[in-house]
Design a protein around this motif. Sequence first.
Motif, PDB file in Angstrom:
ATOM      1  N   ASP A 163      34.788  68.676 101.956  1.00 14.30           N
ATOM      2  CA  ASP A 163      33.604  69.543 102.066  1.00 14.30           C
ATOM      3  C   ASP A 163      33.730  70.763 101.161  1.00 14.30           C
ATOM      4  N   ASN A 164      32.620  71.173 100.602  1.00 14.72           N
ATOM      5  CA  ASN A 164      32.531  72.403  99.801  1.00 14.72           C
ATOM      6  C   ASN A 164      33.536  72.451  98.651  1.00 14.72           C
ATOM      7  N   THR A 165      33.715  71.316  98.024  1.00 14.50           N
ATOM      8  CA  THR A 165      34.661  71.288  96.903  1.00 14.50           C
ATOM      9  C   THR A 165      33.942  71.345  95.562  1.00 14.50           C
ATOM     10  N   THR A 166      34.452  72.194  94.709  1.00 16.39           N
ATOM     11  CA  THR A 166      34.006  72.203  93.325  1.00 16.39           C
ATOM     12  C   THR A 166      35.139  71.631  92.486  1.00 16.39           C
ATOM     13  N   MET A 167      34.798  70.632  91.670  1.00 17.88           N
ATOM     14  CA  MET A 167      35.836  69.966  90.888  1.00 17.88           C
ATOM     15  C   MET A 167      35.959  70.611  89.512  1.00 17.88           C
ATOM     16  N   LYS A 181      41.774  68.186  70.902  1.00 18.60           N
ATOM     17  CA  LYS A 181      40.943  69.343  70.531  1.00 18.60           C
ATOM     18  C   LYS A 181      39.484  69.221  70.917  1.00 18.60           C
ATOM     19  N   GLY A 182      39.102  68.073  71.500  1.00 20.80           N
ATOM     20  CA  GLY A 182      37.696  67.903  71.863  1.00 20.80           C
ATOM     21  C   GLY A 182      37.478  67.875  73.368  1.00 20.80           C
ATOM     22  N   ILE A 183      38.385  68.531  74.107  1.00 15.99           N
ATOM     23  CA  ILE A 183      38.316  68.495  75.578  1.00 15.99           C
ATOM     24  C   ILE A 183      37.883  69.863  76.102  1.00 15.99           C
ATOM     25  N   SER A 184      37.028  69.854  77.113  1.00 19.03           N
ATOM     26  CA  SER A 184      36.606  71.104  77.749  1.00 19.03           C
ATOM     27  C   SER A 184      36.697  70.961  79.261  1.00 19.03           C
ATOM     28  N   MET A 185      36.583  72.085  79.952  1.00 25.24           N
ATOM     29  CA  MET A 185      36.622  72.033  81.411  1.00 25.24           C
ATOM     30  C   MET A 185      35.314  72.544  81.998  1.00 25.24           C
ATOM     31  N   ILE A 186      34.763  71.748  82.881  1.00 25.93           N
ATOM     32  CA  ILE A 186      33.466  72.091  83.482  1.00 25.93           C
ATOM     33  C   ILE A 186      33.580  72.042  85.006  1.00 25.93           C
ATOM     34  N   LEU A 187      32.949  73.011  85.650  1.00 22.33           N
ATOM     35  CA  LEU A 187      32.971  73.081  87.116  1.00 22.33           C
ATOM     36  C   LEU A 187      31.802  72.280  87.679  1.00 22.33           C
ATOM     37  N   ILE A 188      32.135  71.307  88.532  1.00 14.02           N
ATOM     38  CA  ILE A 188      31.092  70.435  89.089  1.00 14.02           C
ATOM     39  C   ILE A 188      31.247  70.328  90.614  1.00 14.02           C
ATOM     40  N   PRO A 189      30.256  70.823  91.359  1.00  9.84           N
ATOM     41  CA  PRO A 189      30.310  70.650  92.819  1.00  9.84           C
ATOM     42  C   PRO A 189      30.337  69.159  93.158  1.00  9.84           C
ATOM     43  N   ASN A 190      31.113  68.793  94.161  1.00  7.77           N
ATOM     44  CA  ASN A 190      31.269  67.351  94.429  1.00  7.77           C
ATOM     45  C   ASN A 190      30.061  66.726  95.114  1.00  7.77           C
ATOM     46  N   ASP A 191      29.069  67.570  95.450  1.00  2.00           N
ATOM     47  CA  ASP A 191      27.855  67.010  96.057  1.00  2.00           C
ATOM     48  C   ASP A 191      26.664  67.091  95.099  1.00  2.00           C
ATOM     49  N   ALA A 192      26.957  67.342  93.812  1.00  2.00           N
ATOM     50  CA  ALA A 192      25.860  67.394  92.839  1.00  2.00           C
ATOM     51  C   ALA A 192      25.259  66.004  92.665  1.00  2.00           C
ATOM     52  N   LYS A 193      23.998  65.976  92.281  1.00  2.04           N
ATOM     53  CA  LYS A 193      23.293  64.696  92.111  1.00  2.04           C
ATOM     54  C   LYS A 193      23.965  63.876  91.002  1.00  2.04           C
ATOM     55  N   ILE A 213      35.943  59.007  91.164  1.00  6.09           N
ATOM     56  CA  ILE A 213      34.700  59.775  91.011  1.00  6.09           C
ATOM     57  C   ILE A 213      33.902  59.170  89.865  1.00  6.09           C
ATOM     58  N   PHE A 214      32.650  58.892  90.160  1.00  6.00           N
ATOM     59  CA  PHE A 214      31.759  58.371  89.118  1.00  6.00           C
ATOM     60  C   PHE A 214      30.712  59.427  88.780  1.00  6.00           C
ATOM     61  N   PHE A 215      30.545  59.679  87.500  1.00  5.41           N
ATOM     62  CA  PHE A 215      29.542  60.647  87.048  1.00  5.41           C
ATOM     63  C   PHE A 215      28.428  59.887  86.337  1.00  5.41           C
ATOM     64  N   ASP A 216      27.233  59.950  86.918  1.00  8.00           N
ATOM     65  CA  ASP A 216      26.103  59.217  86.347  1.00  8.00           C
ATOM     66  C   ASP A 216      24.992  60.222  86.023  1.00  8.00           C
TER      67      ASP A 216
END
Lengths: 383, 383
Positions: A163-167, A181-193, A213-216
């Motif tokens: 619950d309430n996790t941001t990845m 050199k082409g990698i970045s870090m992004i914050l994604i709530p685990n309940d995002a659409k 985790i699947f990101f679609d």
Amino acid sequence: MEFGLSKEQKLLRASITDFMKKECTVEYMRELDKKEEYPYTIYDKMAKLDYFGLPFPEEYGGSGLKAIDLVIIGEAMARFSFEIAAGFGISIFCGLNILKHGTKEQIKFYVPKVINGDIRLSIAITEPDAGSDATALSTSAVLEDDHWIINGQKTFQTAADVDNTTMCVFVRTDESVPKSKGISMILIPNDAKGVKITRIKTLSRKMLHTCEIFFDNVKVPKENLLGNLNEGMKILLSGLELERLFVCSTYNGATQTALDMALKYAKNRVQFGRPIGTFQAIGHMLADMQTQTDSATLLTNRAAWLYDQGIPCMKEVSMAKLFGSETYVKIANQGMQIMGGYGYTMDFEMQRHFRDSRVLTVSAGSSEMQRTGIARAMGLKVV
Amino acid sequence: MDFGLTKEQKMLKESISDFMKKECSPDYIKELDEKEEYPYKLIKKMAKLGWLGMPIPEEYGGSGMNAIDFMVVGEEMSRYSFEVTGAFGISVFCALNIIKHGTKEQINKFIPEMLKADIRFSIAITEPDAGSDALALSTSCVLEDDQWVINGQKAFQTAADAKNNIINVFVRTDDTLPRHKGISMVLVPNDIKGVTITRTHTLSRKLIHTCEVFFDNVKVPKDNLVGELNDGWNILMSGLALERLFACASYVGAAQAALDMALEYAKNRVQFGRPIGTFQAIGHMLADMQTEIDAARLLAYRAAWLYDNGKPCMKEVSMAKLFGSETYVKVANQGMQVMGGYGYTMDFEMQRHFRDSRVLTVSAGSSQMQRTSIARAMGLKVV
């Protein structure tokens, strides 16, 4: 040289121990383990005591503890539960990364919430085709208007479904440059659409869970990028030493507990008319176990001391990780041997140590990757 | 905690290193090794620099060094020659025992001469039937008029046949008491009537020699008894921790030297078109070797720190002895593997490490005895 704890460190250890003794009983652990439930209750209590703020600077509401203090905490906590200690660390180290690389707004938003337990952070690097070879990751993030669009898949993600996790997701933002050199870090709530999380059942980590985790076509605001574009690897590496140090300390605490259990059993279990620990075969095994456990602890504390002095210590951290994880695996296995059939039953904790330990020579950098890192630090260009 | 050396310790280390680099070259050691000669010249030079007095209290002409400082000395010295370090240590520790338990006359008579290396000391405990079971020693010593008359045999005596050597002989002075209560320590010059010394040829210890010592109605003055009659076992035990600590430091230094040699070789030896150290099989082996040496070093200094702080440390000393000697054996063996056929030749030093190390899991308390004593300290009455 000085191998002792300061008065403050002894107090710190005692307070963690007192808390864990009360709140993290064997019964509580067994229940969570069996139900496969995240330890929300105990973490809420830790948050109330400001435990999550311990390594954060005081200006951000933390206690500004040093690495050496952190390894004392990790060791003390893991004597009661490796999983709870490990889970405790994940949010903290992601939070420290935000503090180090984030904008004022990101820090203001995330850090207080991490400290008071309102949100948790998890980290997502590994993918089906990017394990030890982490820079092979291919989950893509593309900027469209003011949003990042993320597509791809992460695997072996600890505590991603809580619950309430941001990845803290490491993504590929540029394919045209060398892979690191082409990698970045992004914050994604685990309940995002568009985020779908499924469990991978494993031998242990029953409370924290291991997930895919699947990101679609996941959409997050542009501002969710942490640090500079394409500097994800730098972010990852900047926090690695401290995170590993804490992890090592949890190995050591858990190892000592497994050993103590086997020792106690060996003192009480009578066969052939005497306690089995008085036989050389068992007594000598336990002597080796304690010697190796002490070695692992010393390697960890030495590396933490170097870290606090600002002396380069990646080699020494790798040594502590390698030796510590291998030792825990070995001690849990030998502990099970000493406890005979009883160690194999679910009524005793030894089987949990056996399960908990086994993945630790694989996770957070396998033993093989540690050896490669050490060898490189020794001037060998191992490939 | 503090894992660093002080400025003074760094200077001390450097001065040992400078001296050894100059005076204890591989060629010098090789020559002595081949000729099987005691390093008289080198020890004399050390004496001139006051080194034989390092841990001896200032009031007796020494420098009053603590255990950690003396470990720094032992480790650094042993990087150049394990055997020379051994020869250096034996006299010093016997001298410390005499200072601790001897009369004013004995101290005045022997210590100044020992500091100048005009005389030296060796220790005699082991007998053909009393090895690990040292209390079984039976060399007899009877008071007749004003003289002790000694009869019996000692075996595996290091450096007993060196010039101007006084043997610190542990003898049975009372058969009627429990075994550990009937032992005394008597000083016996190695060149007096009735003492016969023969060499036991061994794989290494070519410089300092391993000997058998036969006592045939050997007579020494009554005053040659050190300490109280029948208190020999306490005398032996009182100096054991520091002596073992120094031995542990010398294992670590020698193991590091062996590793450095293998590492250097692995960087330069090209096979299949690249340095062999860049292959994982070799690189990882070297990474493990360094990790274990670091662990051995940490165990040794941890125990020395406990010792200097007056804390009980016999368990920790045993751990350092066990792990340190086992590590040196392992590293020398793996070093030989890394160096291939070259390591096996007498032209390289690796074979010396292989020979030097092998006895160290046997001498000064075997690994098995260390495990037994660690297990006992853990509360297991191992028999």
